[in-house]
Write a protein that holds these residues in place. Structure first.
Motif, PDB file in Angstrom:
ATOM      1  N   ASN A  17       0.797  -1.225   0.000  1.00  0.00           N
ATOM      2  CA  ASN A  17       0.000   0.000   0.000  1.00  0.00           C
ATOM      3  C   ASN A  17       0.835   1.284   0.000  1.00  0.00           C
ATOM      4  O   ASN A  17       0.322   2.360  -0.305  1.00  0.00           O
ATOM      5  N   ASN A  18       2.113   1.172   0.347  1.00  0.00           N
ATOM      6  CA  ASN A  18       2.938   2.374   0.504  1.00  0.00           C
ATOM      7  C   ASN A  18       4.122   2.463  -0.452  1.00  0.00           C
ATOM      8  O   ASN A  18       4.857   3.455  -0.428  1.00  0.00           O
ATOM      9  N   LEU A  19       4.322   1.433  -1.271  1.00  0.00           N
ATOM     10  CA  LEU A  19       5.402   1.437  -2.255  1.00  0.00           C
ATOM     11  C   LEU A  19       4.817   1.288  -3.653  1.00  0.00           C
ATOM     12  O   LEU A  19       3.748   0.699  -3.821  1.00  0.00           O
ATOM     13  N   ASN A  20       5.538   1.784  -4.655  1.00  0.00           N
ATOM     14  CA  ASN A  20       5.103   1.506  -6.020  1.00  0.00           C
ATOM     15  C   ASN A  20       5.472   0.062  -6.383  1.00  0.00           C
ATOM     16  O   ASN A  20       6.161  -0.620  -5.611  1.00  0.00           O
ATOM     17  N   ASP A  21       5.017  -0.399  -7.535  1.00  0.00           N
ATOM     18  CA  ASP A  21       5.196  -1.815  -7.898  1.00  0.00           C
ATOM     19  C   ASP A  21       6.657  -2.232  -7.936  1.00  0.00           C
ATOM     20  O   ASP A  21       7.029  -3.280  -7.405  1.00  0.00           O
ATOM     21  N   GLU A  22       7.498  -1.404  -8.563  1.00  0.00           N
ATOM     22  CA  GLU A  22       8.910  -1.767  -8.686  1.00  0.00           C
ATOM     23  C   GLU A  22       9.596  -1.798  -7.320  1.00  0.00           C
ATOM     24  O   GLU A  22      10.376  -2.702  -7.022  1.00  0.00           O
ATOM     25  N   ARG A  23       9.284  -0.821  -6.475  1.00  0.00           N
ATOM     26  CA  ARG A  23       9.913  -0.777  -5.153  1.00  0.00           C
ATOM     27  C   ARG A  23       9.446  -1.931  -4.274  1.00  0.00           C
ATOM     28  O   ARG A  23      10.209  -2.473  -3.480  1.00  0.00           O
ATOM     29  N   TYR A  24       8.194  -2.338  -4.441  1.00  0.00           N
ATOM     30  CA  TYR A  24       7.675  -3.492  -3.711  1.00  0.00           C
ATOM     31  C   TYR A  24       8.422  -4.754  -4.146  1.00  0.00           C
ATOM     32  O   TYR A  24       8.865  -5.541  -3.296  1.00  0.00           O
ATOM     33  N   GLU A  25       8.573  -4.941  -5.462  1.00  0.00           N
ATOM     34  CA  GLU A  25       9.328  -6.089  -5.983  1.00  0.00           C
ATOM     35  C   GLU A  25      10.767  -6.067  -5.477  1.00  0.00           C
ATOM     36  O   GLU A  25      11.329  -7.104  -5.110  1.00  0.00           O
ATOM     37  N   HIS A  26      11.363  -4.881  -5.485  1.00  0.00           N
ATOM     38  CA  HIS A  26      12.741  -4.732  -5.007  1.00  0.00           C
ATOM     39  C   HIS A  26      12.843  -5.110  -3.526  1.00  0.00           C
ATOM     40  O   HIS A  26      13.802  -5.770  -3.113  1.00  0.00           O
ATOM     41  N   SER A  27      11.860  -4.719  -2.733  1.00  0.00           N
ATOM     42  CA  SER A  27      11.874  -5.040  -1.300  1.00  0.00           C
ATOM     43  C   SER A  27      11.781  -6.549  -1.079  1.00  0.00           C
ATOM     44  O   SER A  27      12.481  -7.106  -0.223  1.00  0.00           O
ATOM     45  N   LEU A  28      10.928  -7.209  -1.861  1.00  0.00           N
ATOM     46  CA  LEU A  28      10.847  -8.672  -1.783  1.00  0.00           C
ATOM     47  C   LEU A  28      12.173  -9.307  -2.189  1.00  0.00           C
ATOM     48  O   LEU A  28      12.662 -10.237  -1.539  1.00  0.00           O
ATOM     49  N   GLY A  29      12.752  -8.800  -3.276  1.00  0.00           N
ATOM     50  CA  GLY A  29      14.036  -9.336  -3.746  1.00  0.00           C
ATOM     51  C   GLY A  29      15.145  -9.145  -2.737  1.00  0.00           C
ATOM     52  O   GLY A  29      15.971 -10.044  -2.515  1.00  0.00           O
ATOM     53  N   THR A  30      15.166  -7.975  -2.097  1.00  0.00           N
ATOM     54  CA  THR A  30      16.193  -7.697  -1.087  1.00  0.00           C
ATOM     55  C   THR A  30      16.021  -8.620   0.119  1.00  0.00           C
ATOM     56  O   THR A  30      17.011  -9.153   0.649  1.00  0.00           O
ATOM     57  N   ALA A  31      14.776  -8.830   0.535  1.00  0.00           N
ATOM     58  CA  ALA A  31      14.510  -9.731   1.671  1.00  0.00           C
ATOM     59  C   ALA A  31      14.958 -11.155   1.349  1.00  0.00           C
ATOM     60  O   ALA A  31      15.583 -11.826   2.182  1.00  0.00           O
ATOM     61  N   GLU A  32      14.656 -11.607   0.141  1.00  0.00           N
ATOM     62  CA  GLU A  32      15.047 -12.960  -0.270  1.00  0.00           C
ATOM     63  C   GLU A  32      16.565 -13.108  -0.328  1.00  0.00           C
ATOM     64  O   GLU A  32      17.121 -14.104   0.143  1.00  0.00           O
ATOM     65  N   MET A  33      17.234 -12.102  -0.914  1.00  0.00           N
ATOM     66  CA  MET A  33      18.694 -12.155  -1.006  1.00  0.00           C
ATOM     67  C   MET A  33      19.329 -12.034   0.375  1.00  0.00           C
ATOM     68  O   MET A  33      20.323 -12.711   0.674  1.00  0.00           O
ATOM     69  N   ALA A  34      18.768 -11.189   1.230  1.00  0.00           N
ATOM     70  CA  ALA A  34      19.296 -11.041   2.592  1.00  0.00           C
ATOM     71  C   ALA A  34      19.211 -12.364   3.347  1.00  0.00           C
ATOM     72  O   ALA A  34      20.143 -12.751   4.055  1.00  0.00           O
ATOM     73  N   LYS A  35      18.096 -13.064   3.172  1.00  0.00           N
ATOM     74  CA  LYS A  35      17.917 -14.368   3.822  1.00  0.00           C
ATOM     75  C   LYS A  35      18.968 -15.362   3.339  1.00  0.00           C
ATOM     76  O   LYS A  35      19.580 -16.081   4.140  1.00  0.00           O
ATOM     77  N   LYS A  36      19.201 -15.381   2.022  1.00  0.00           N
ATOM     78  CA  LYS A  36      20.192 -16.304   1.452  1.00  0.00           C
ATOM     79  C   LYS A  36      21.598 -15.973   1.947  1.00  0.00           C
ATOM     80  O   LYS A  36      22.364 -16.867   2.352  1.00  0.00           O
ATOM     81  N   LEU A  37      21.954 -14.687   1.921  1.00  0.00           N
ATOM     82  CA  LEU A  37      23.284 -14.288   2.386  1.00  0.00           C
ATOM     83  C   LEU A  37      23.457 -14.581   3.874  1.00  0.00           C
ATOM     84  O   LEU A  37      24.536 -14.975   4.318  1.00  0.00           O
ATOM     85  N   ALA A  38      22.400 -14.380   4.647  1.00  0.00           N
ATOM     86  CA  ALA A  38      22.461 -14.685   6.084  1.00  0.00           C
ATOM     87  C   ALA A  38      22.755 -16.175   6.295  1.00  0.00           C
ATOM     88  O   ALA A  38      23.555 -16.537   7.162  1.00  0.00           O
ATOM     89  N   GLU A  39      22.116 -17.020   5.507  1.00  0.00           N
ATOM     90  CA  GLU A  39      22.374 -18.463   5.601  1.00  0.00           C
ATOM     91  C   GLU A  39      23.820 -18.775   5.225  1.00  0.00           C
ATOM     92  O   GLU A  39      24.476 -19.608   5.856  1.00  0.00           O
ATOM     93  N   ASP A  40      24.328 -18.092   4.205  1.00  0.00           N
ATOM     94  CA  ASP A  40      25.709 -18.326   3.748  1.00  0.00           C
ATOM     95  C   ASP A  40      26.751 -17.841   4.739  1.00  0.00           C
ATOM     96  O   ASP A  40      27.856 -18.368   4.792  1.00  0.00           O
ATOM     97  N   TYR A  41      26.407 -16.803   5.511  1.00  0.00           N
ATOM     98  CA  TYR A  41      27.388 -16.174   6.398  1.00  0.00           C
ATOM     99  C   TYR A  41      27.018 -16.271   7.878  1.00  0.00           C
ATOM    100  O   TYR A  41      27.372 -15.410   8.685  1.00  0.00           O
ATOM    101  N   SER A  42      26.312 -17.348   8.223  1.00  0.00           N
ATOM    102  CA  SER A  42      26.047 -17.691   9.626  1.00  0.00           C
ATOM    103  C   SER A  42      25.348 -16.582  10.411  1.00  0.00           C
ATOM    104  O   SER A  42      25.684 -16.308  11.569  1.00  0.00           O
ATOM    105  N   GLN A  43      24.386 -15.927   9.772  1.00  0.00           N
ATOM    106  CA  GLN A  43      23.550 -14.949  10.451  1.00  0.00           C
ATOM    107  C   GLN A  43      22.121 -15.489  10.494  1.00  0.00           C
ATOM    108  O   GLN A  43      21.796 -16.460   9.831  1.00  0.00           O
ATOM    109  N   ASN A  44      21.269 -14.836  11.270  1.00  0.00           N
ATOM    110  CA  ASN A  44      19.878 -15.281  11.410  1.00  0.00           C
ATOM    111  C   ASN A  44      19.078 -14.912  10.158  1.00  0.00           C
ATOM    112  O   ASN A  44      18.874 -13.732   9.875  1.00  0.00           O
ATOM    113  N   PRO A  45      18.609 -15.924   9.394  1.00  0.00           N
ATOM    114  CA  PRO A  45      17.918 -15.645   8.130  1.00  0.00           C
ATOM    115  C   PRO A  45      16.614 -14.872   8.294  1.00  0.00           C
ATOM    116  O   PRO A  45      16.312 -13.987   7.477  1.00  0.00           O
TER     117      PRO A  45
END
Length: 198
Positions: A17-45
């Motif tokens: 409701n507060n982001l445009n379509d591209e920024r919403y997609e980017h936020s999902l992508g960043t969350a997904e990548m952050a989770k993957k990197l956290a798993e790779d580098y022993s952080q909490n996903p």
């Protein structure tokens, strides 16, 4: 453990409701990548996923609204930062994460706060959120993201990827005849020292 006072589903509805379509997609992508990197580098996903979702939550606020929130709440924003309106969403996103969503984890808030320009001596968690924002695969251009992804593996992967990101950022700023924040130079020089020592 819950890192916000709302569910991820409610968080996604707010972002939708507060982001445009591209920024919403980017936020999902960043969350997904952050989770993957956290798993790779022993952080909490899960912690990284939440930080990734929220990192740009104020991105679509008007410049006037961003400045108003910064001034009204005395957010710690350097005058040099205020010269570039494109990065003002970072401190405000951290503020919104805290006030709107009840985030109390200081490292999540710091990772959101510094995901645009970075800072000296970032923790691995902060580096993960910074890098996830730059290399997520939903919206980031491959020609920018791929050189960063390529150096993520191996020893000092996070620092090497950070350095590569700063090289590309500085080059882009020079190419566009834009000012470079002194902190950006300091961080670049620091990362060069870290890589060359190890």
């Amino acid at each position: 453990m819950n890192y916000t006072k709302v569910s991820n589903e409610e968080l996604l509805i707010w972002l939708r409701n507060n982001l445009n379509d591209e920024r919403y997609e980017h936020s999902l992508g960043t969350a997904e990548m952050a989770k993957k990197l956290a798993e790779d580098y022993s952080q909490n996903p899960e912690r990284a996923y939440v930080a990734g979702l929220l990192h740009d939550c104020a991105k679509c606020f008007s410049t006037e609204k961003l400045l108003e929130i910064i001034d009204k709440n005395n957010l710690d924003v350097d005058p040099i930062e205020k010269m570039n309106y494109k990065t003002l969403h970072a401190p405000v996103s951290a503020y919104v994460a805290k006030i709107e969503f009840g985030v109390t984890d200081e490292e999540i808030l710091s990772a959101i706060r510094w995901h645009t320009i970075g800072k000296l001596n970032m923790s691995d968690f902060e580096k993960i959120i910074y890098l996830a924002d730059k290399i997520e695969i939903r919206t980031r251009e491959p020609e920018y993201a791929e050189p960063i992804r390529e150096v993520l593996t191996g020893q000092n992967g996070l620092d090497k990827a950070m350095l590569q990101s700063y090289k590309l950022t500085i080059k882009s700023l020079v190419d566009r005849n834009l000012k470079i924040c002194p902190m950006t130079i300091d961080i670049y020089n620091h990362l060069e020292d870290v890589i060359n020592v190890n």
